[in-house]
Design a protein around this motif. Structure first.
Motif, short mmCIF file in Angstrom:
data_model
loop_
_atom_site.label_atom_id
_atom_site.label_comp_id
_atom_site.label_asym_id
_atom_site.label_seq_id
_atom_site.Cartn_x
_atom_site.Cartn_y
_atom_site.Cartn_z
N LEU A 55 -11.19 9.11 -6.51
CA LEU A 55 -9.95 9.78 -6.10
C LEU A 55 -9.17 9.01 -5.03
O LEU A 55 -8.09 9.41 -4.64
CB LEU A 55 -10.28 11.20 -5.59
N PHE A 56 -9.73 7.89 -4.55
CA PHE A 56 -9.01 7.10 -3.54
C PHE A 56 -7.74 6.51 -4.16
O PHE A 56 -7.80 5.88 -5.22
CB PHE A 56 -9.87 5.93 -3.02
N PRO A 57 -6.58 6.66 -3.51
CA PRO A 57 -5.34 6.09 -4.05
C PRO A 57 -5.22 4.61 -3.70
O PRO A 57 -4.28 4.19 -3.02
CB PRO A 57 -4.26 6.95 -3.37
N ASN A 58 -6.19 3.81 -4.17
CA ASN A 58 -6.28 2.43 -3.67
C ASN A 58 -5.12 1.53 -4.11
O ASN A 58 -4.69 0.67 -3.35
CB ASN A 58 -7.63 1.81 -4.03
N ASP A 59 -4.59 1.73 -5.33
CA ASP A 59 -3.47 0.87 -5.75
C ASP A 59 -2.22 1.16 -4.93
O ASP A 59 -1.52 0.24 -4.49
CB ASP A 59 -3.20 1.06 -7.25
N GLU A 60 -1.96 2.44 -4.71
CA GLU A 60 -0.81 2.80 -3.87
C GLU A 60 -1.00 2.24 -2.45
O GLU A 60 -0.07 1.69 -1.86
CB GLU A 60 -0.66 4.33 -3.79
N LEU A 61 -2.22 2.36 -1.92
CA LEU A 61 -2.47 1.85 -0.57
C LEU A 61 -2.36 0.33 -0.51
O LEU A 61 -1.94 -0.23 0.49
CB LEU A 61 -3.86 2.32 -0.08
N ALA A 62 -2.72 -0.33 -1.61
CA ALA A 62 -2.59 -1.80 -1.67
C ALA A 62 -1.11 -2.21 -1.56
O ALA A 62 -0.76 -3.11 -0.79
CB ALA A 62 -3.19 -2.34 -2.97
N ASP A 63 -0.25 -1.54 -2.33
CA ASP A 63 1.19 -1.83 -2.25
C ASP A 63 1.70 -1.59 -0.83
O ASP A 63 2.43 -2.40 -0.27
CB ASP A 63 1.97 -0.92 -3.21
N ILE A 64 1.29 -0.45 -0.28
CA ILE A 64 1.76 -0.06 1.06
C ILE A 64 1.30 -1.06 2.12
O ILE A 64 2.09 -1.51 2.95
CB ILE A 64 1.25 1.37 1.40
N ALA A 65 0.02 -1.43 2.07
CA ALA A 65 -0.53 -2.34 3.09
C ALA A 65 0.18 -3.68 3.07
O ALA A 65 0.55 -4.23 4.12
CB ALA A 65 -2.03 -2.52 2.88
N GLY A 66 0.39 -4.23 1.87
CA GLY A 66 1.07 -5.52 1.76
C GLY A 66 2.47 -5.45 2.35
O GLY A 66 2.90 -6.33 3.11
N GLU A 67 3.18 -4.37 2.02
CA GLU A 67 4.56 -4.22 2.49
C GLU A 67 4.61 -4.07 4.02
O GLU A 67 5.47 -4.66 4.67
CB GLU A 67 5.19 -3.01 1.81
N ILE A 68 3.70 -3.28 4.56
CA ILE A 68 3.66 -3.08 6.02
C ILE A 68 3.47 -4.42 6.74
O ILE A 68 4.20 -4.75 7.68
CB ILE A 68 2.52 -2.12 6.42
N LEU A 69 2.48 -5.19 6.29
CA LEU A 69 2.16 -6.44 6.99
C LEU A 69 3.29 -7.46 6.85
O LEU A 69 3.55 -8.24 7.77
CB LEU A 69 0.84 -7.01 6.46
N ARG A 70 3.98 -7.44 5.69
CA ARG A 70 5.09 -8.37 5.52
C ARG A 70 6.31 -7.96 6.33
O ARG A 70 6.95 -8.78 6.97
CB ARG A 70 5.46 -8.48 4.03
N LYS A 71 6.61 -6.65 6.33
CA LYS A 71 7.87 -6.20 6.95
C LYS A 71 7.74 -5.74 8.39
O LYS A 71 8.73 -5.65 9.11
CB LYS A 71 8.46 -5.05 6.11
N MET A 72 6.54 -5.37 8.81
CA MET A 72 6.36 -4.84 10.17
C MET A 72 5.21 -5.56 10.87
O MET A 72 4.26 -4.91 11.32
CB MET A 72 6.05 -3.34 10.13
#
Lengths: 395, 395
Positions: free
Chosen positions: A41-58
């Motif tokens: 039930l872990f939303p790992n693909d969504e979290l993968a997208d989010i983590a990449g975007e955070i580190l690139r943009k913030m």
């Protein structure tokens, strides 16, 4: 070199922790001993997208030192959700982001408890909390549990008869290890006692969202007119535990002291997991994810209860949880479940013996905790079948 | 409701922390008060790729509960690097991953220190460590510093004259706040004292990799034949602090107790940041990244020292660091830097007054800490110019 350890850590029962951890060593053992959420039930693909975007943009917000109390947008989202879902008005309190609810409990204890103070708790209850209390020299008084929560007469007696009663610890919803929920009537009566004795109370609610039928009994915090409840929440069971994102919600003055304790404990929680949870709540529907979890665990719990009904002998009683991750059984027949746990591994099944969750863990008990959250239906049934056969052989 | 706080937290000097944090509020103030690494050096794009891949390919390892002692591959990589770079043989010790070196210090203190025990430390030193010691009721004895490290005669006298001396805390390389490094000769003599008195010693080394000229004075841990050194390291200054990944390296038995304390404090550190650091070390060249940092900070430090030479009045003395993030100045002339810090904000510059790092922070001092790691060359020069003018006006 023999290290002379502090007396406070000598009171910690780490062998019991080891007991739980070692229970699922061999791959052919079906473990009913865990407490982990279902990784499917872990939303790992969504979290993968989010983590990449955070580190690139913030990069600065996610990688530089941050505020001890936590990522501001996450704090806002928690306050909004607690207001919407639990009816808790956070406007006069503060929220501090912690490493799971566990750190919220540990820091609150550090800030409030002197060596020799008394903490009252449900008995059985969460071992991690007991160890946190003990690690600051607290004396723990356990209160017997009924199906609708702790025995309030015993609680009031304990408050009156013990010295330096400083804090109460409760898990009102889908309790660990019992799976039981305190009734609304009892919560109201409990809050009256809390108010009468001005007793600071940790309300630990990591499982509250995992309600099988959607029903939520109002939290103590939602009744807290006197600023006495430290509400501890967590994303461990509703997003993922490996992120270690939880929080404490309490009176602002107390929160400042908890924050000072957190400052010297770890400066702040890592920012990336905090921003990931915040962005997940922004971009996806957390309540939809929780619905999926609720339905999955409701099904698994029913599967286990049905199997218990079929394979356990008469005279065994079990709780019928309406949420959370655990079922609590009393095998009766004078069985010592601590001894039984050792035999269980030979029968390729494991569970946590009840004594581990008791204030007095040396006392024999015929109780045990079962977990259903991570296994397949087949393994739940097979595990209960093996355990049932073992119990029958003991009677 | 007035909360009755524990006596241990009453000893914590959180106002001094606030002092540092509030120092850079206004955007037109040039802050020489910080302690943050330069965010331009964060490898955020590489970490973004790594984080996405971890979450997609290792959902269970990164999102489920993990081991309290930390992600095994990271532990292996730390042991390999400490052996290669610092000549530390980790084979008989254990490594525990912590939330920065700060948590390693806090947990070690919790495990070893009883209320009323004495901790000896360099004076001045890291405020977070002082607060961790105080938060467990320790009495701190400060030892005066020379340019090549603490006064060892004073140390031995303090060990002999104080009761319950339980622990020593030192930052031998590029000390915070002084920027000074303990000489090899003094380290050897210090280790003899540690050995003579069987004194458990925290060697805090968050800055050791940031050596300007590449020189590394051997760590106390590399001399530790008697298992007395708890070595605390961190990726905060060589990868990014927001990840909160540090570690303790110490005797296995002590490590088990630190692990028990961590178990009840936060269960384990979040897994994603741990795996990110591990994978960064696997896929990229950490030493190359550190080289970039070393050269950047060497340049900034030189820029600041040149500006000090030009703009500060005679009679001001400063340390000449060979690494790390800080310069320590003594303004002399009977100046009280705590009072000066308030005036500095009117002159649009900030620094941390020296008293904040002293065991007795109420005592007036003419010392202050300057940081150069996050600013442009122009701002370093302009900040020192403003501060120089202010100091001159005070004489």
């Amino acid at each position: 070199m023999n290290f002379e350890l502090s007396t406070r850590m000598g009171a910690v029962d780490s062998s019991a922790v080891a007991e739980i951890l070692k229970s699922s060593v061999s791959p052919d053992v079906i473990s009913l001993a865990g407490g982990n959420p279902d990784p499917a039930l872990f939303p790992n693909d969504e979290l993968a997208d989010i983590a990449g975007e955070i580190l690139r943009k913030m990069p600065i917000q996610s990688l530089q030192y941050g505020k001890t109390e936590g990522y501001p947008q996450l704090i806002e989202k928690i306050a909004e959700r607690l207001s919407r879902v639990e009816g808790i008005d956070c406007s006069n309190d503060s929220i501090i982001i912690t490493a799971g609810a566990t750190q919220a409990i540990e820091l609150t204890t550090k800030v409030l408890i002197n060596e020799g103070d008394t903490v009252i708790a449900e008995n059985p209850s969460f071992l991690g909390a007991f160890n946190a209390f003990r690690s600051y020299g607290a004396n723990i008084i356990g209160i017997d549990m009924h199906d609708d929560g702790m025995d309030l007469d015993a609680l009031e007696k304990a408050i009156q008869e013990n010295e330096n009663v400083k804090m109460l610890y409760v898990i009102p919803s889908f309790q660990n290890p019992m799976g039981t929920t305190m009734s609304l009537e009892k919560r109201k009566a409990l809050y009256e006692i809390i108010r009468k004795y001005k007793l600071v109370t940790i309300e630990d609610n990591p499982y509250g969202d995992l309600t099988f039928d959607g029903e939520r009994v109002p939290t103590l915090k939602s009744m807290d007119t006197e600023d006495l409840i430290v509400y501890c929440g967590s994303f461990s069971k509703i997003v993922a535990p490996g992120l270690r994102v939880g929080y404490a919600l309490c009176n602002k003055e107390l929160a400042e002291n908890i924050s000072a304790a957190k400052q010297l404990a770890d400066v702040h929680s890592p920012l990336l997991p905090q921003i990931m949870v915040s962005d997940y709540m922004e971009k996806y529907d957390l309540d939809e994810l929780i619905d999926k979890m609720r339905h999955t665990y409701a099904h698994k719990c029913r599967t286990m209860l049905d199997a218990i009904n079929e394979y356990f002998p008469e005279g065994v009683t079990c709780t019928k949880p309406n949420g959370g991750l655990f079922i609590w059984c009393d095998l009766g027949h004078g069985i010592d479940t601590y001894a039984l746990a050792k035999k269980a591994s030979e029968h390729k099944v494991s569970f946590v013996p009840g004594n581990v969750f008791m204030v007095d863990s040396a006392k024999k008990t015929s109780t045990l905790r079962l977990n259903y959250s991570t296994m397949s239906d087949e393994n739940i049934v097979e595990g209960i079948k093996r355990l049932g056969a073992l119990i029958k052989s003991e009677i």
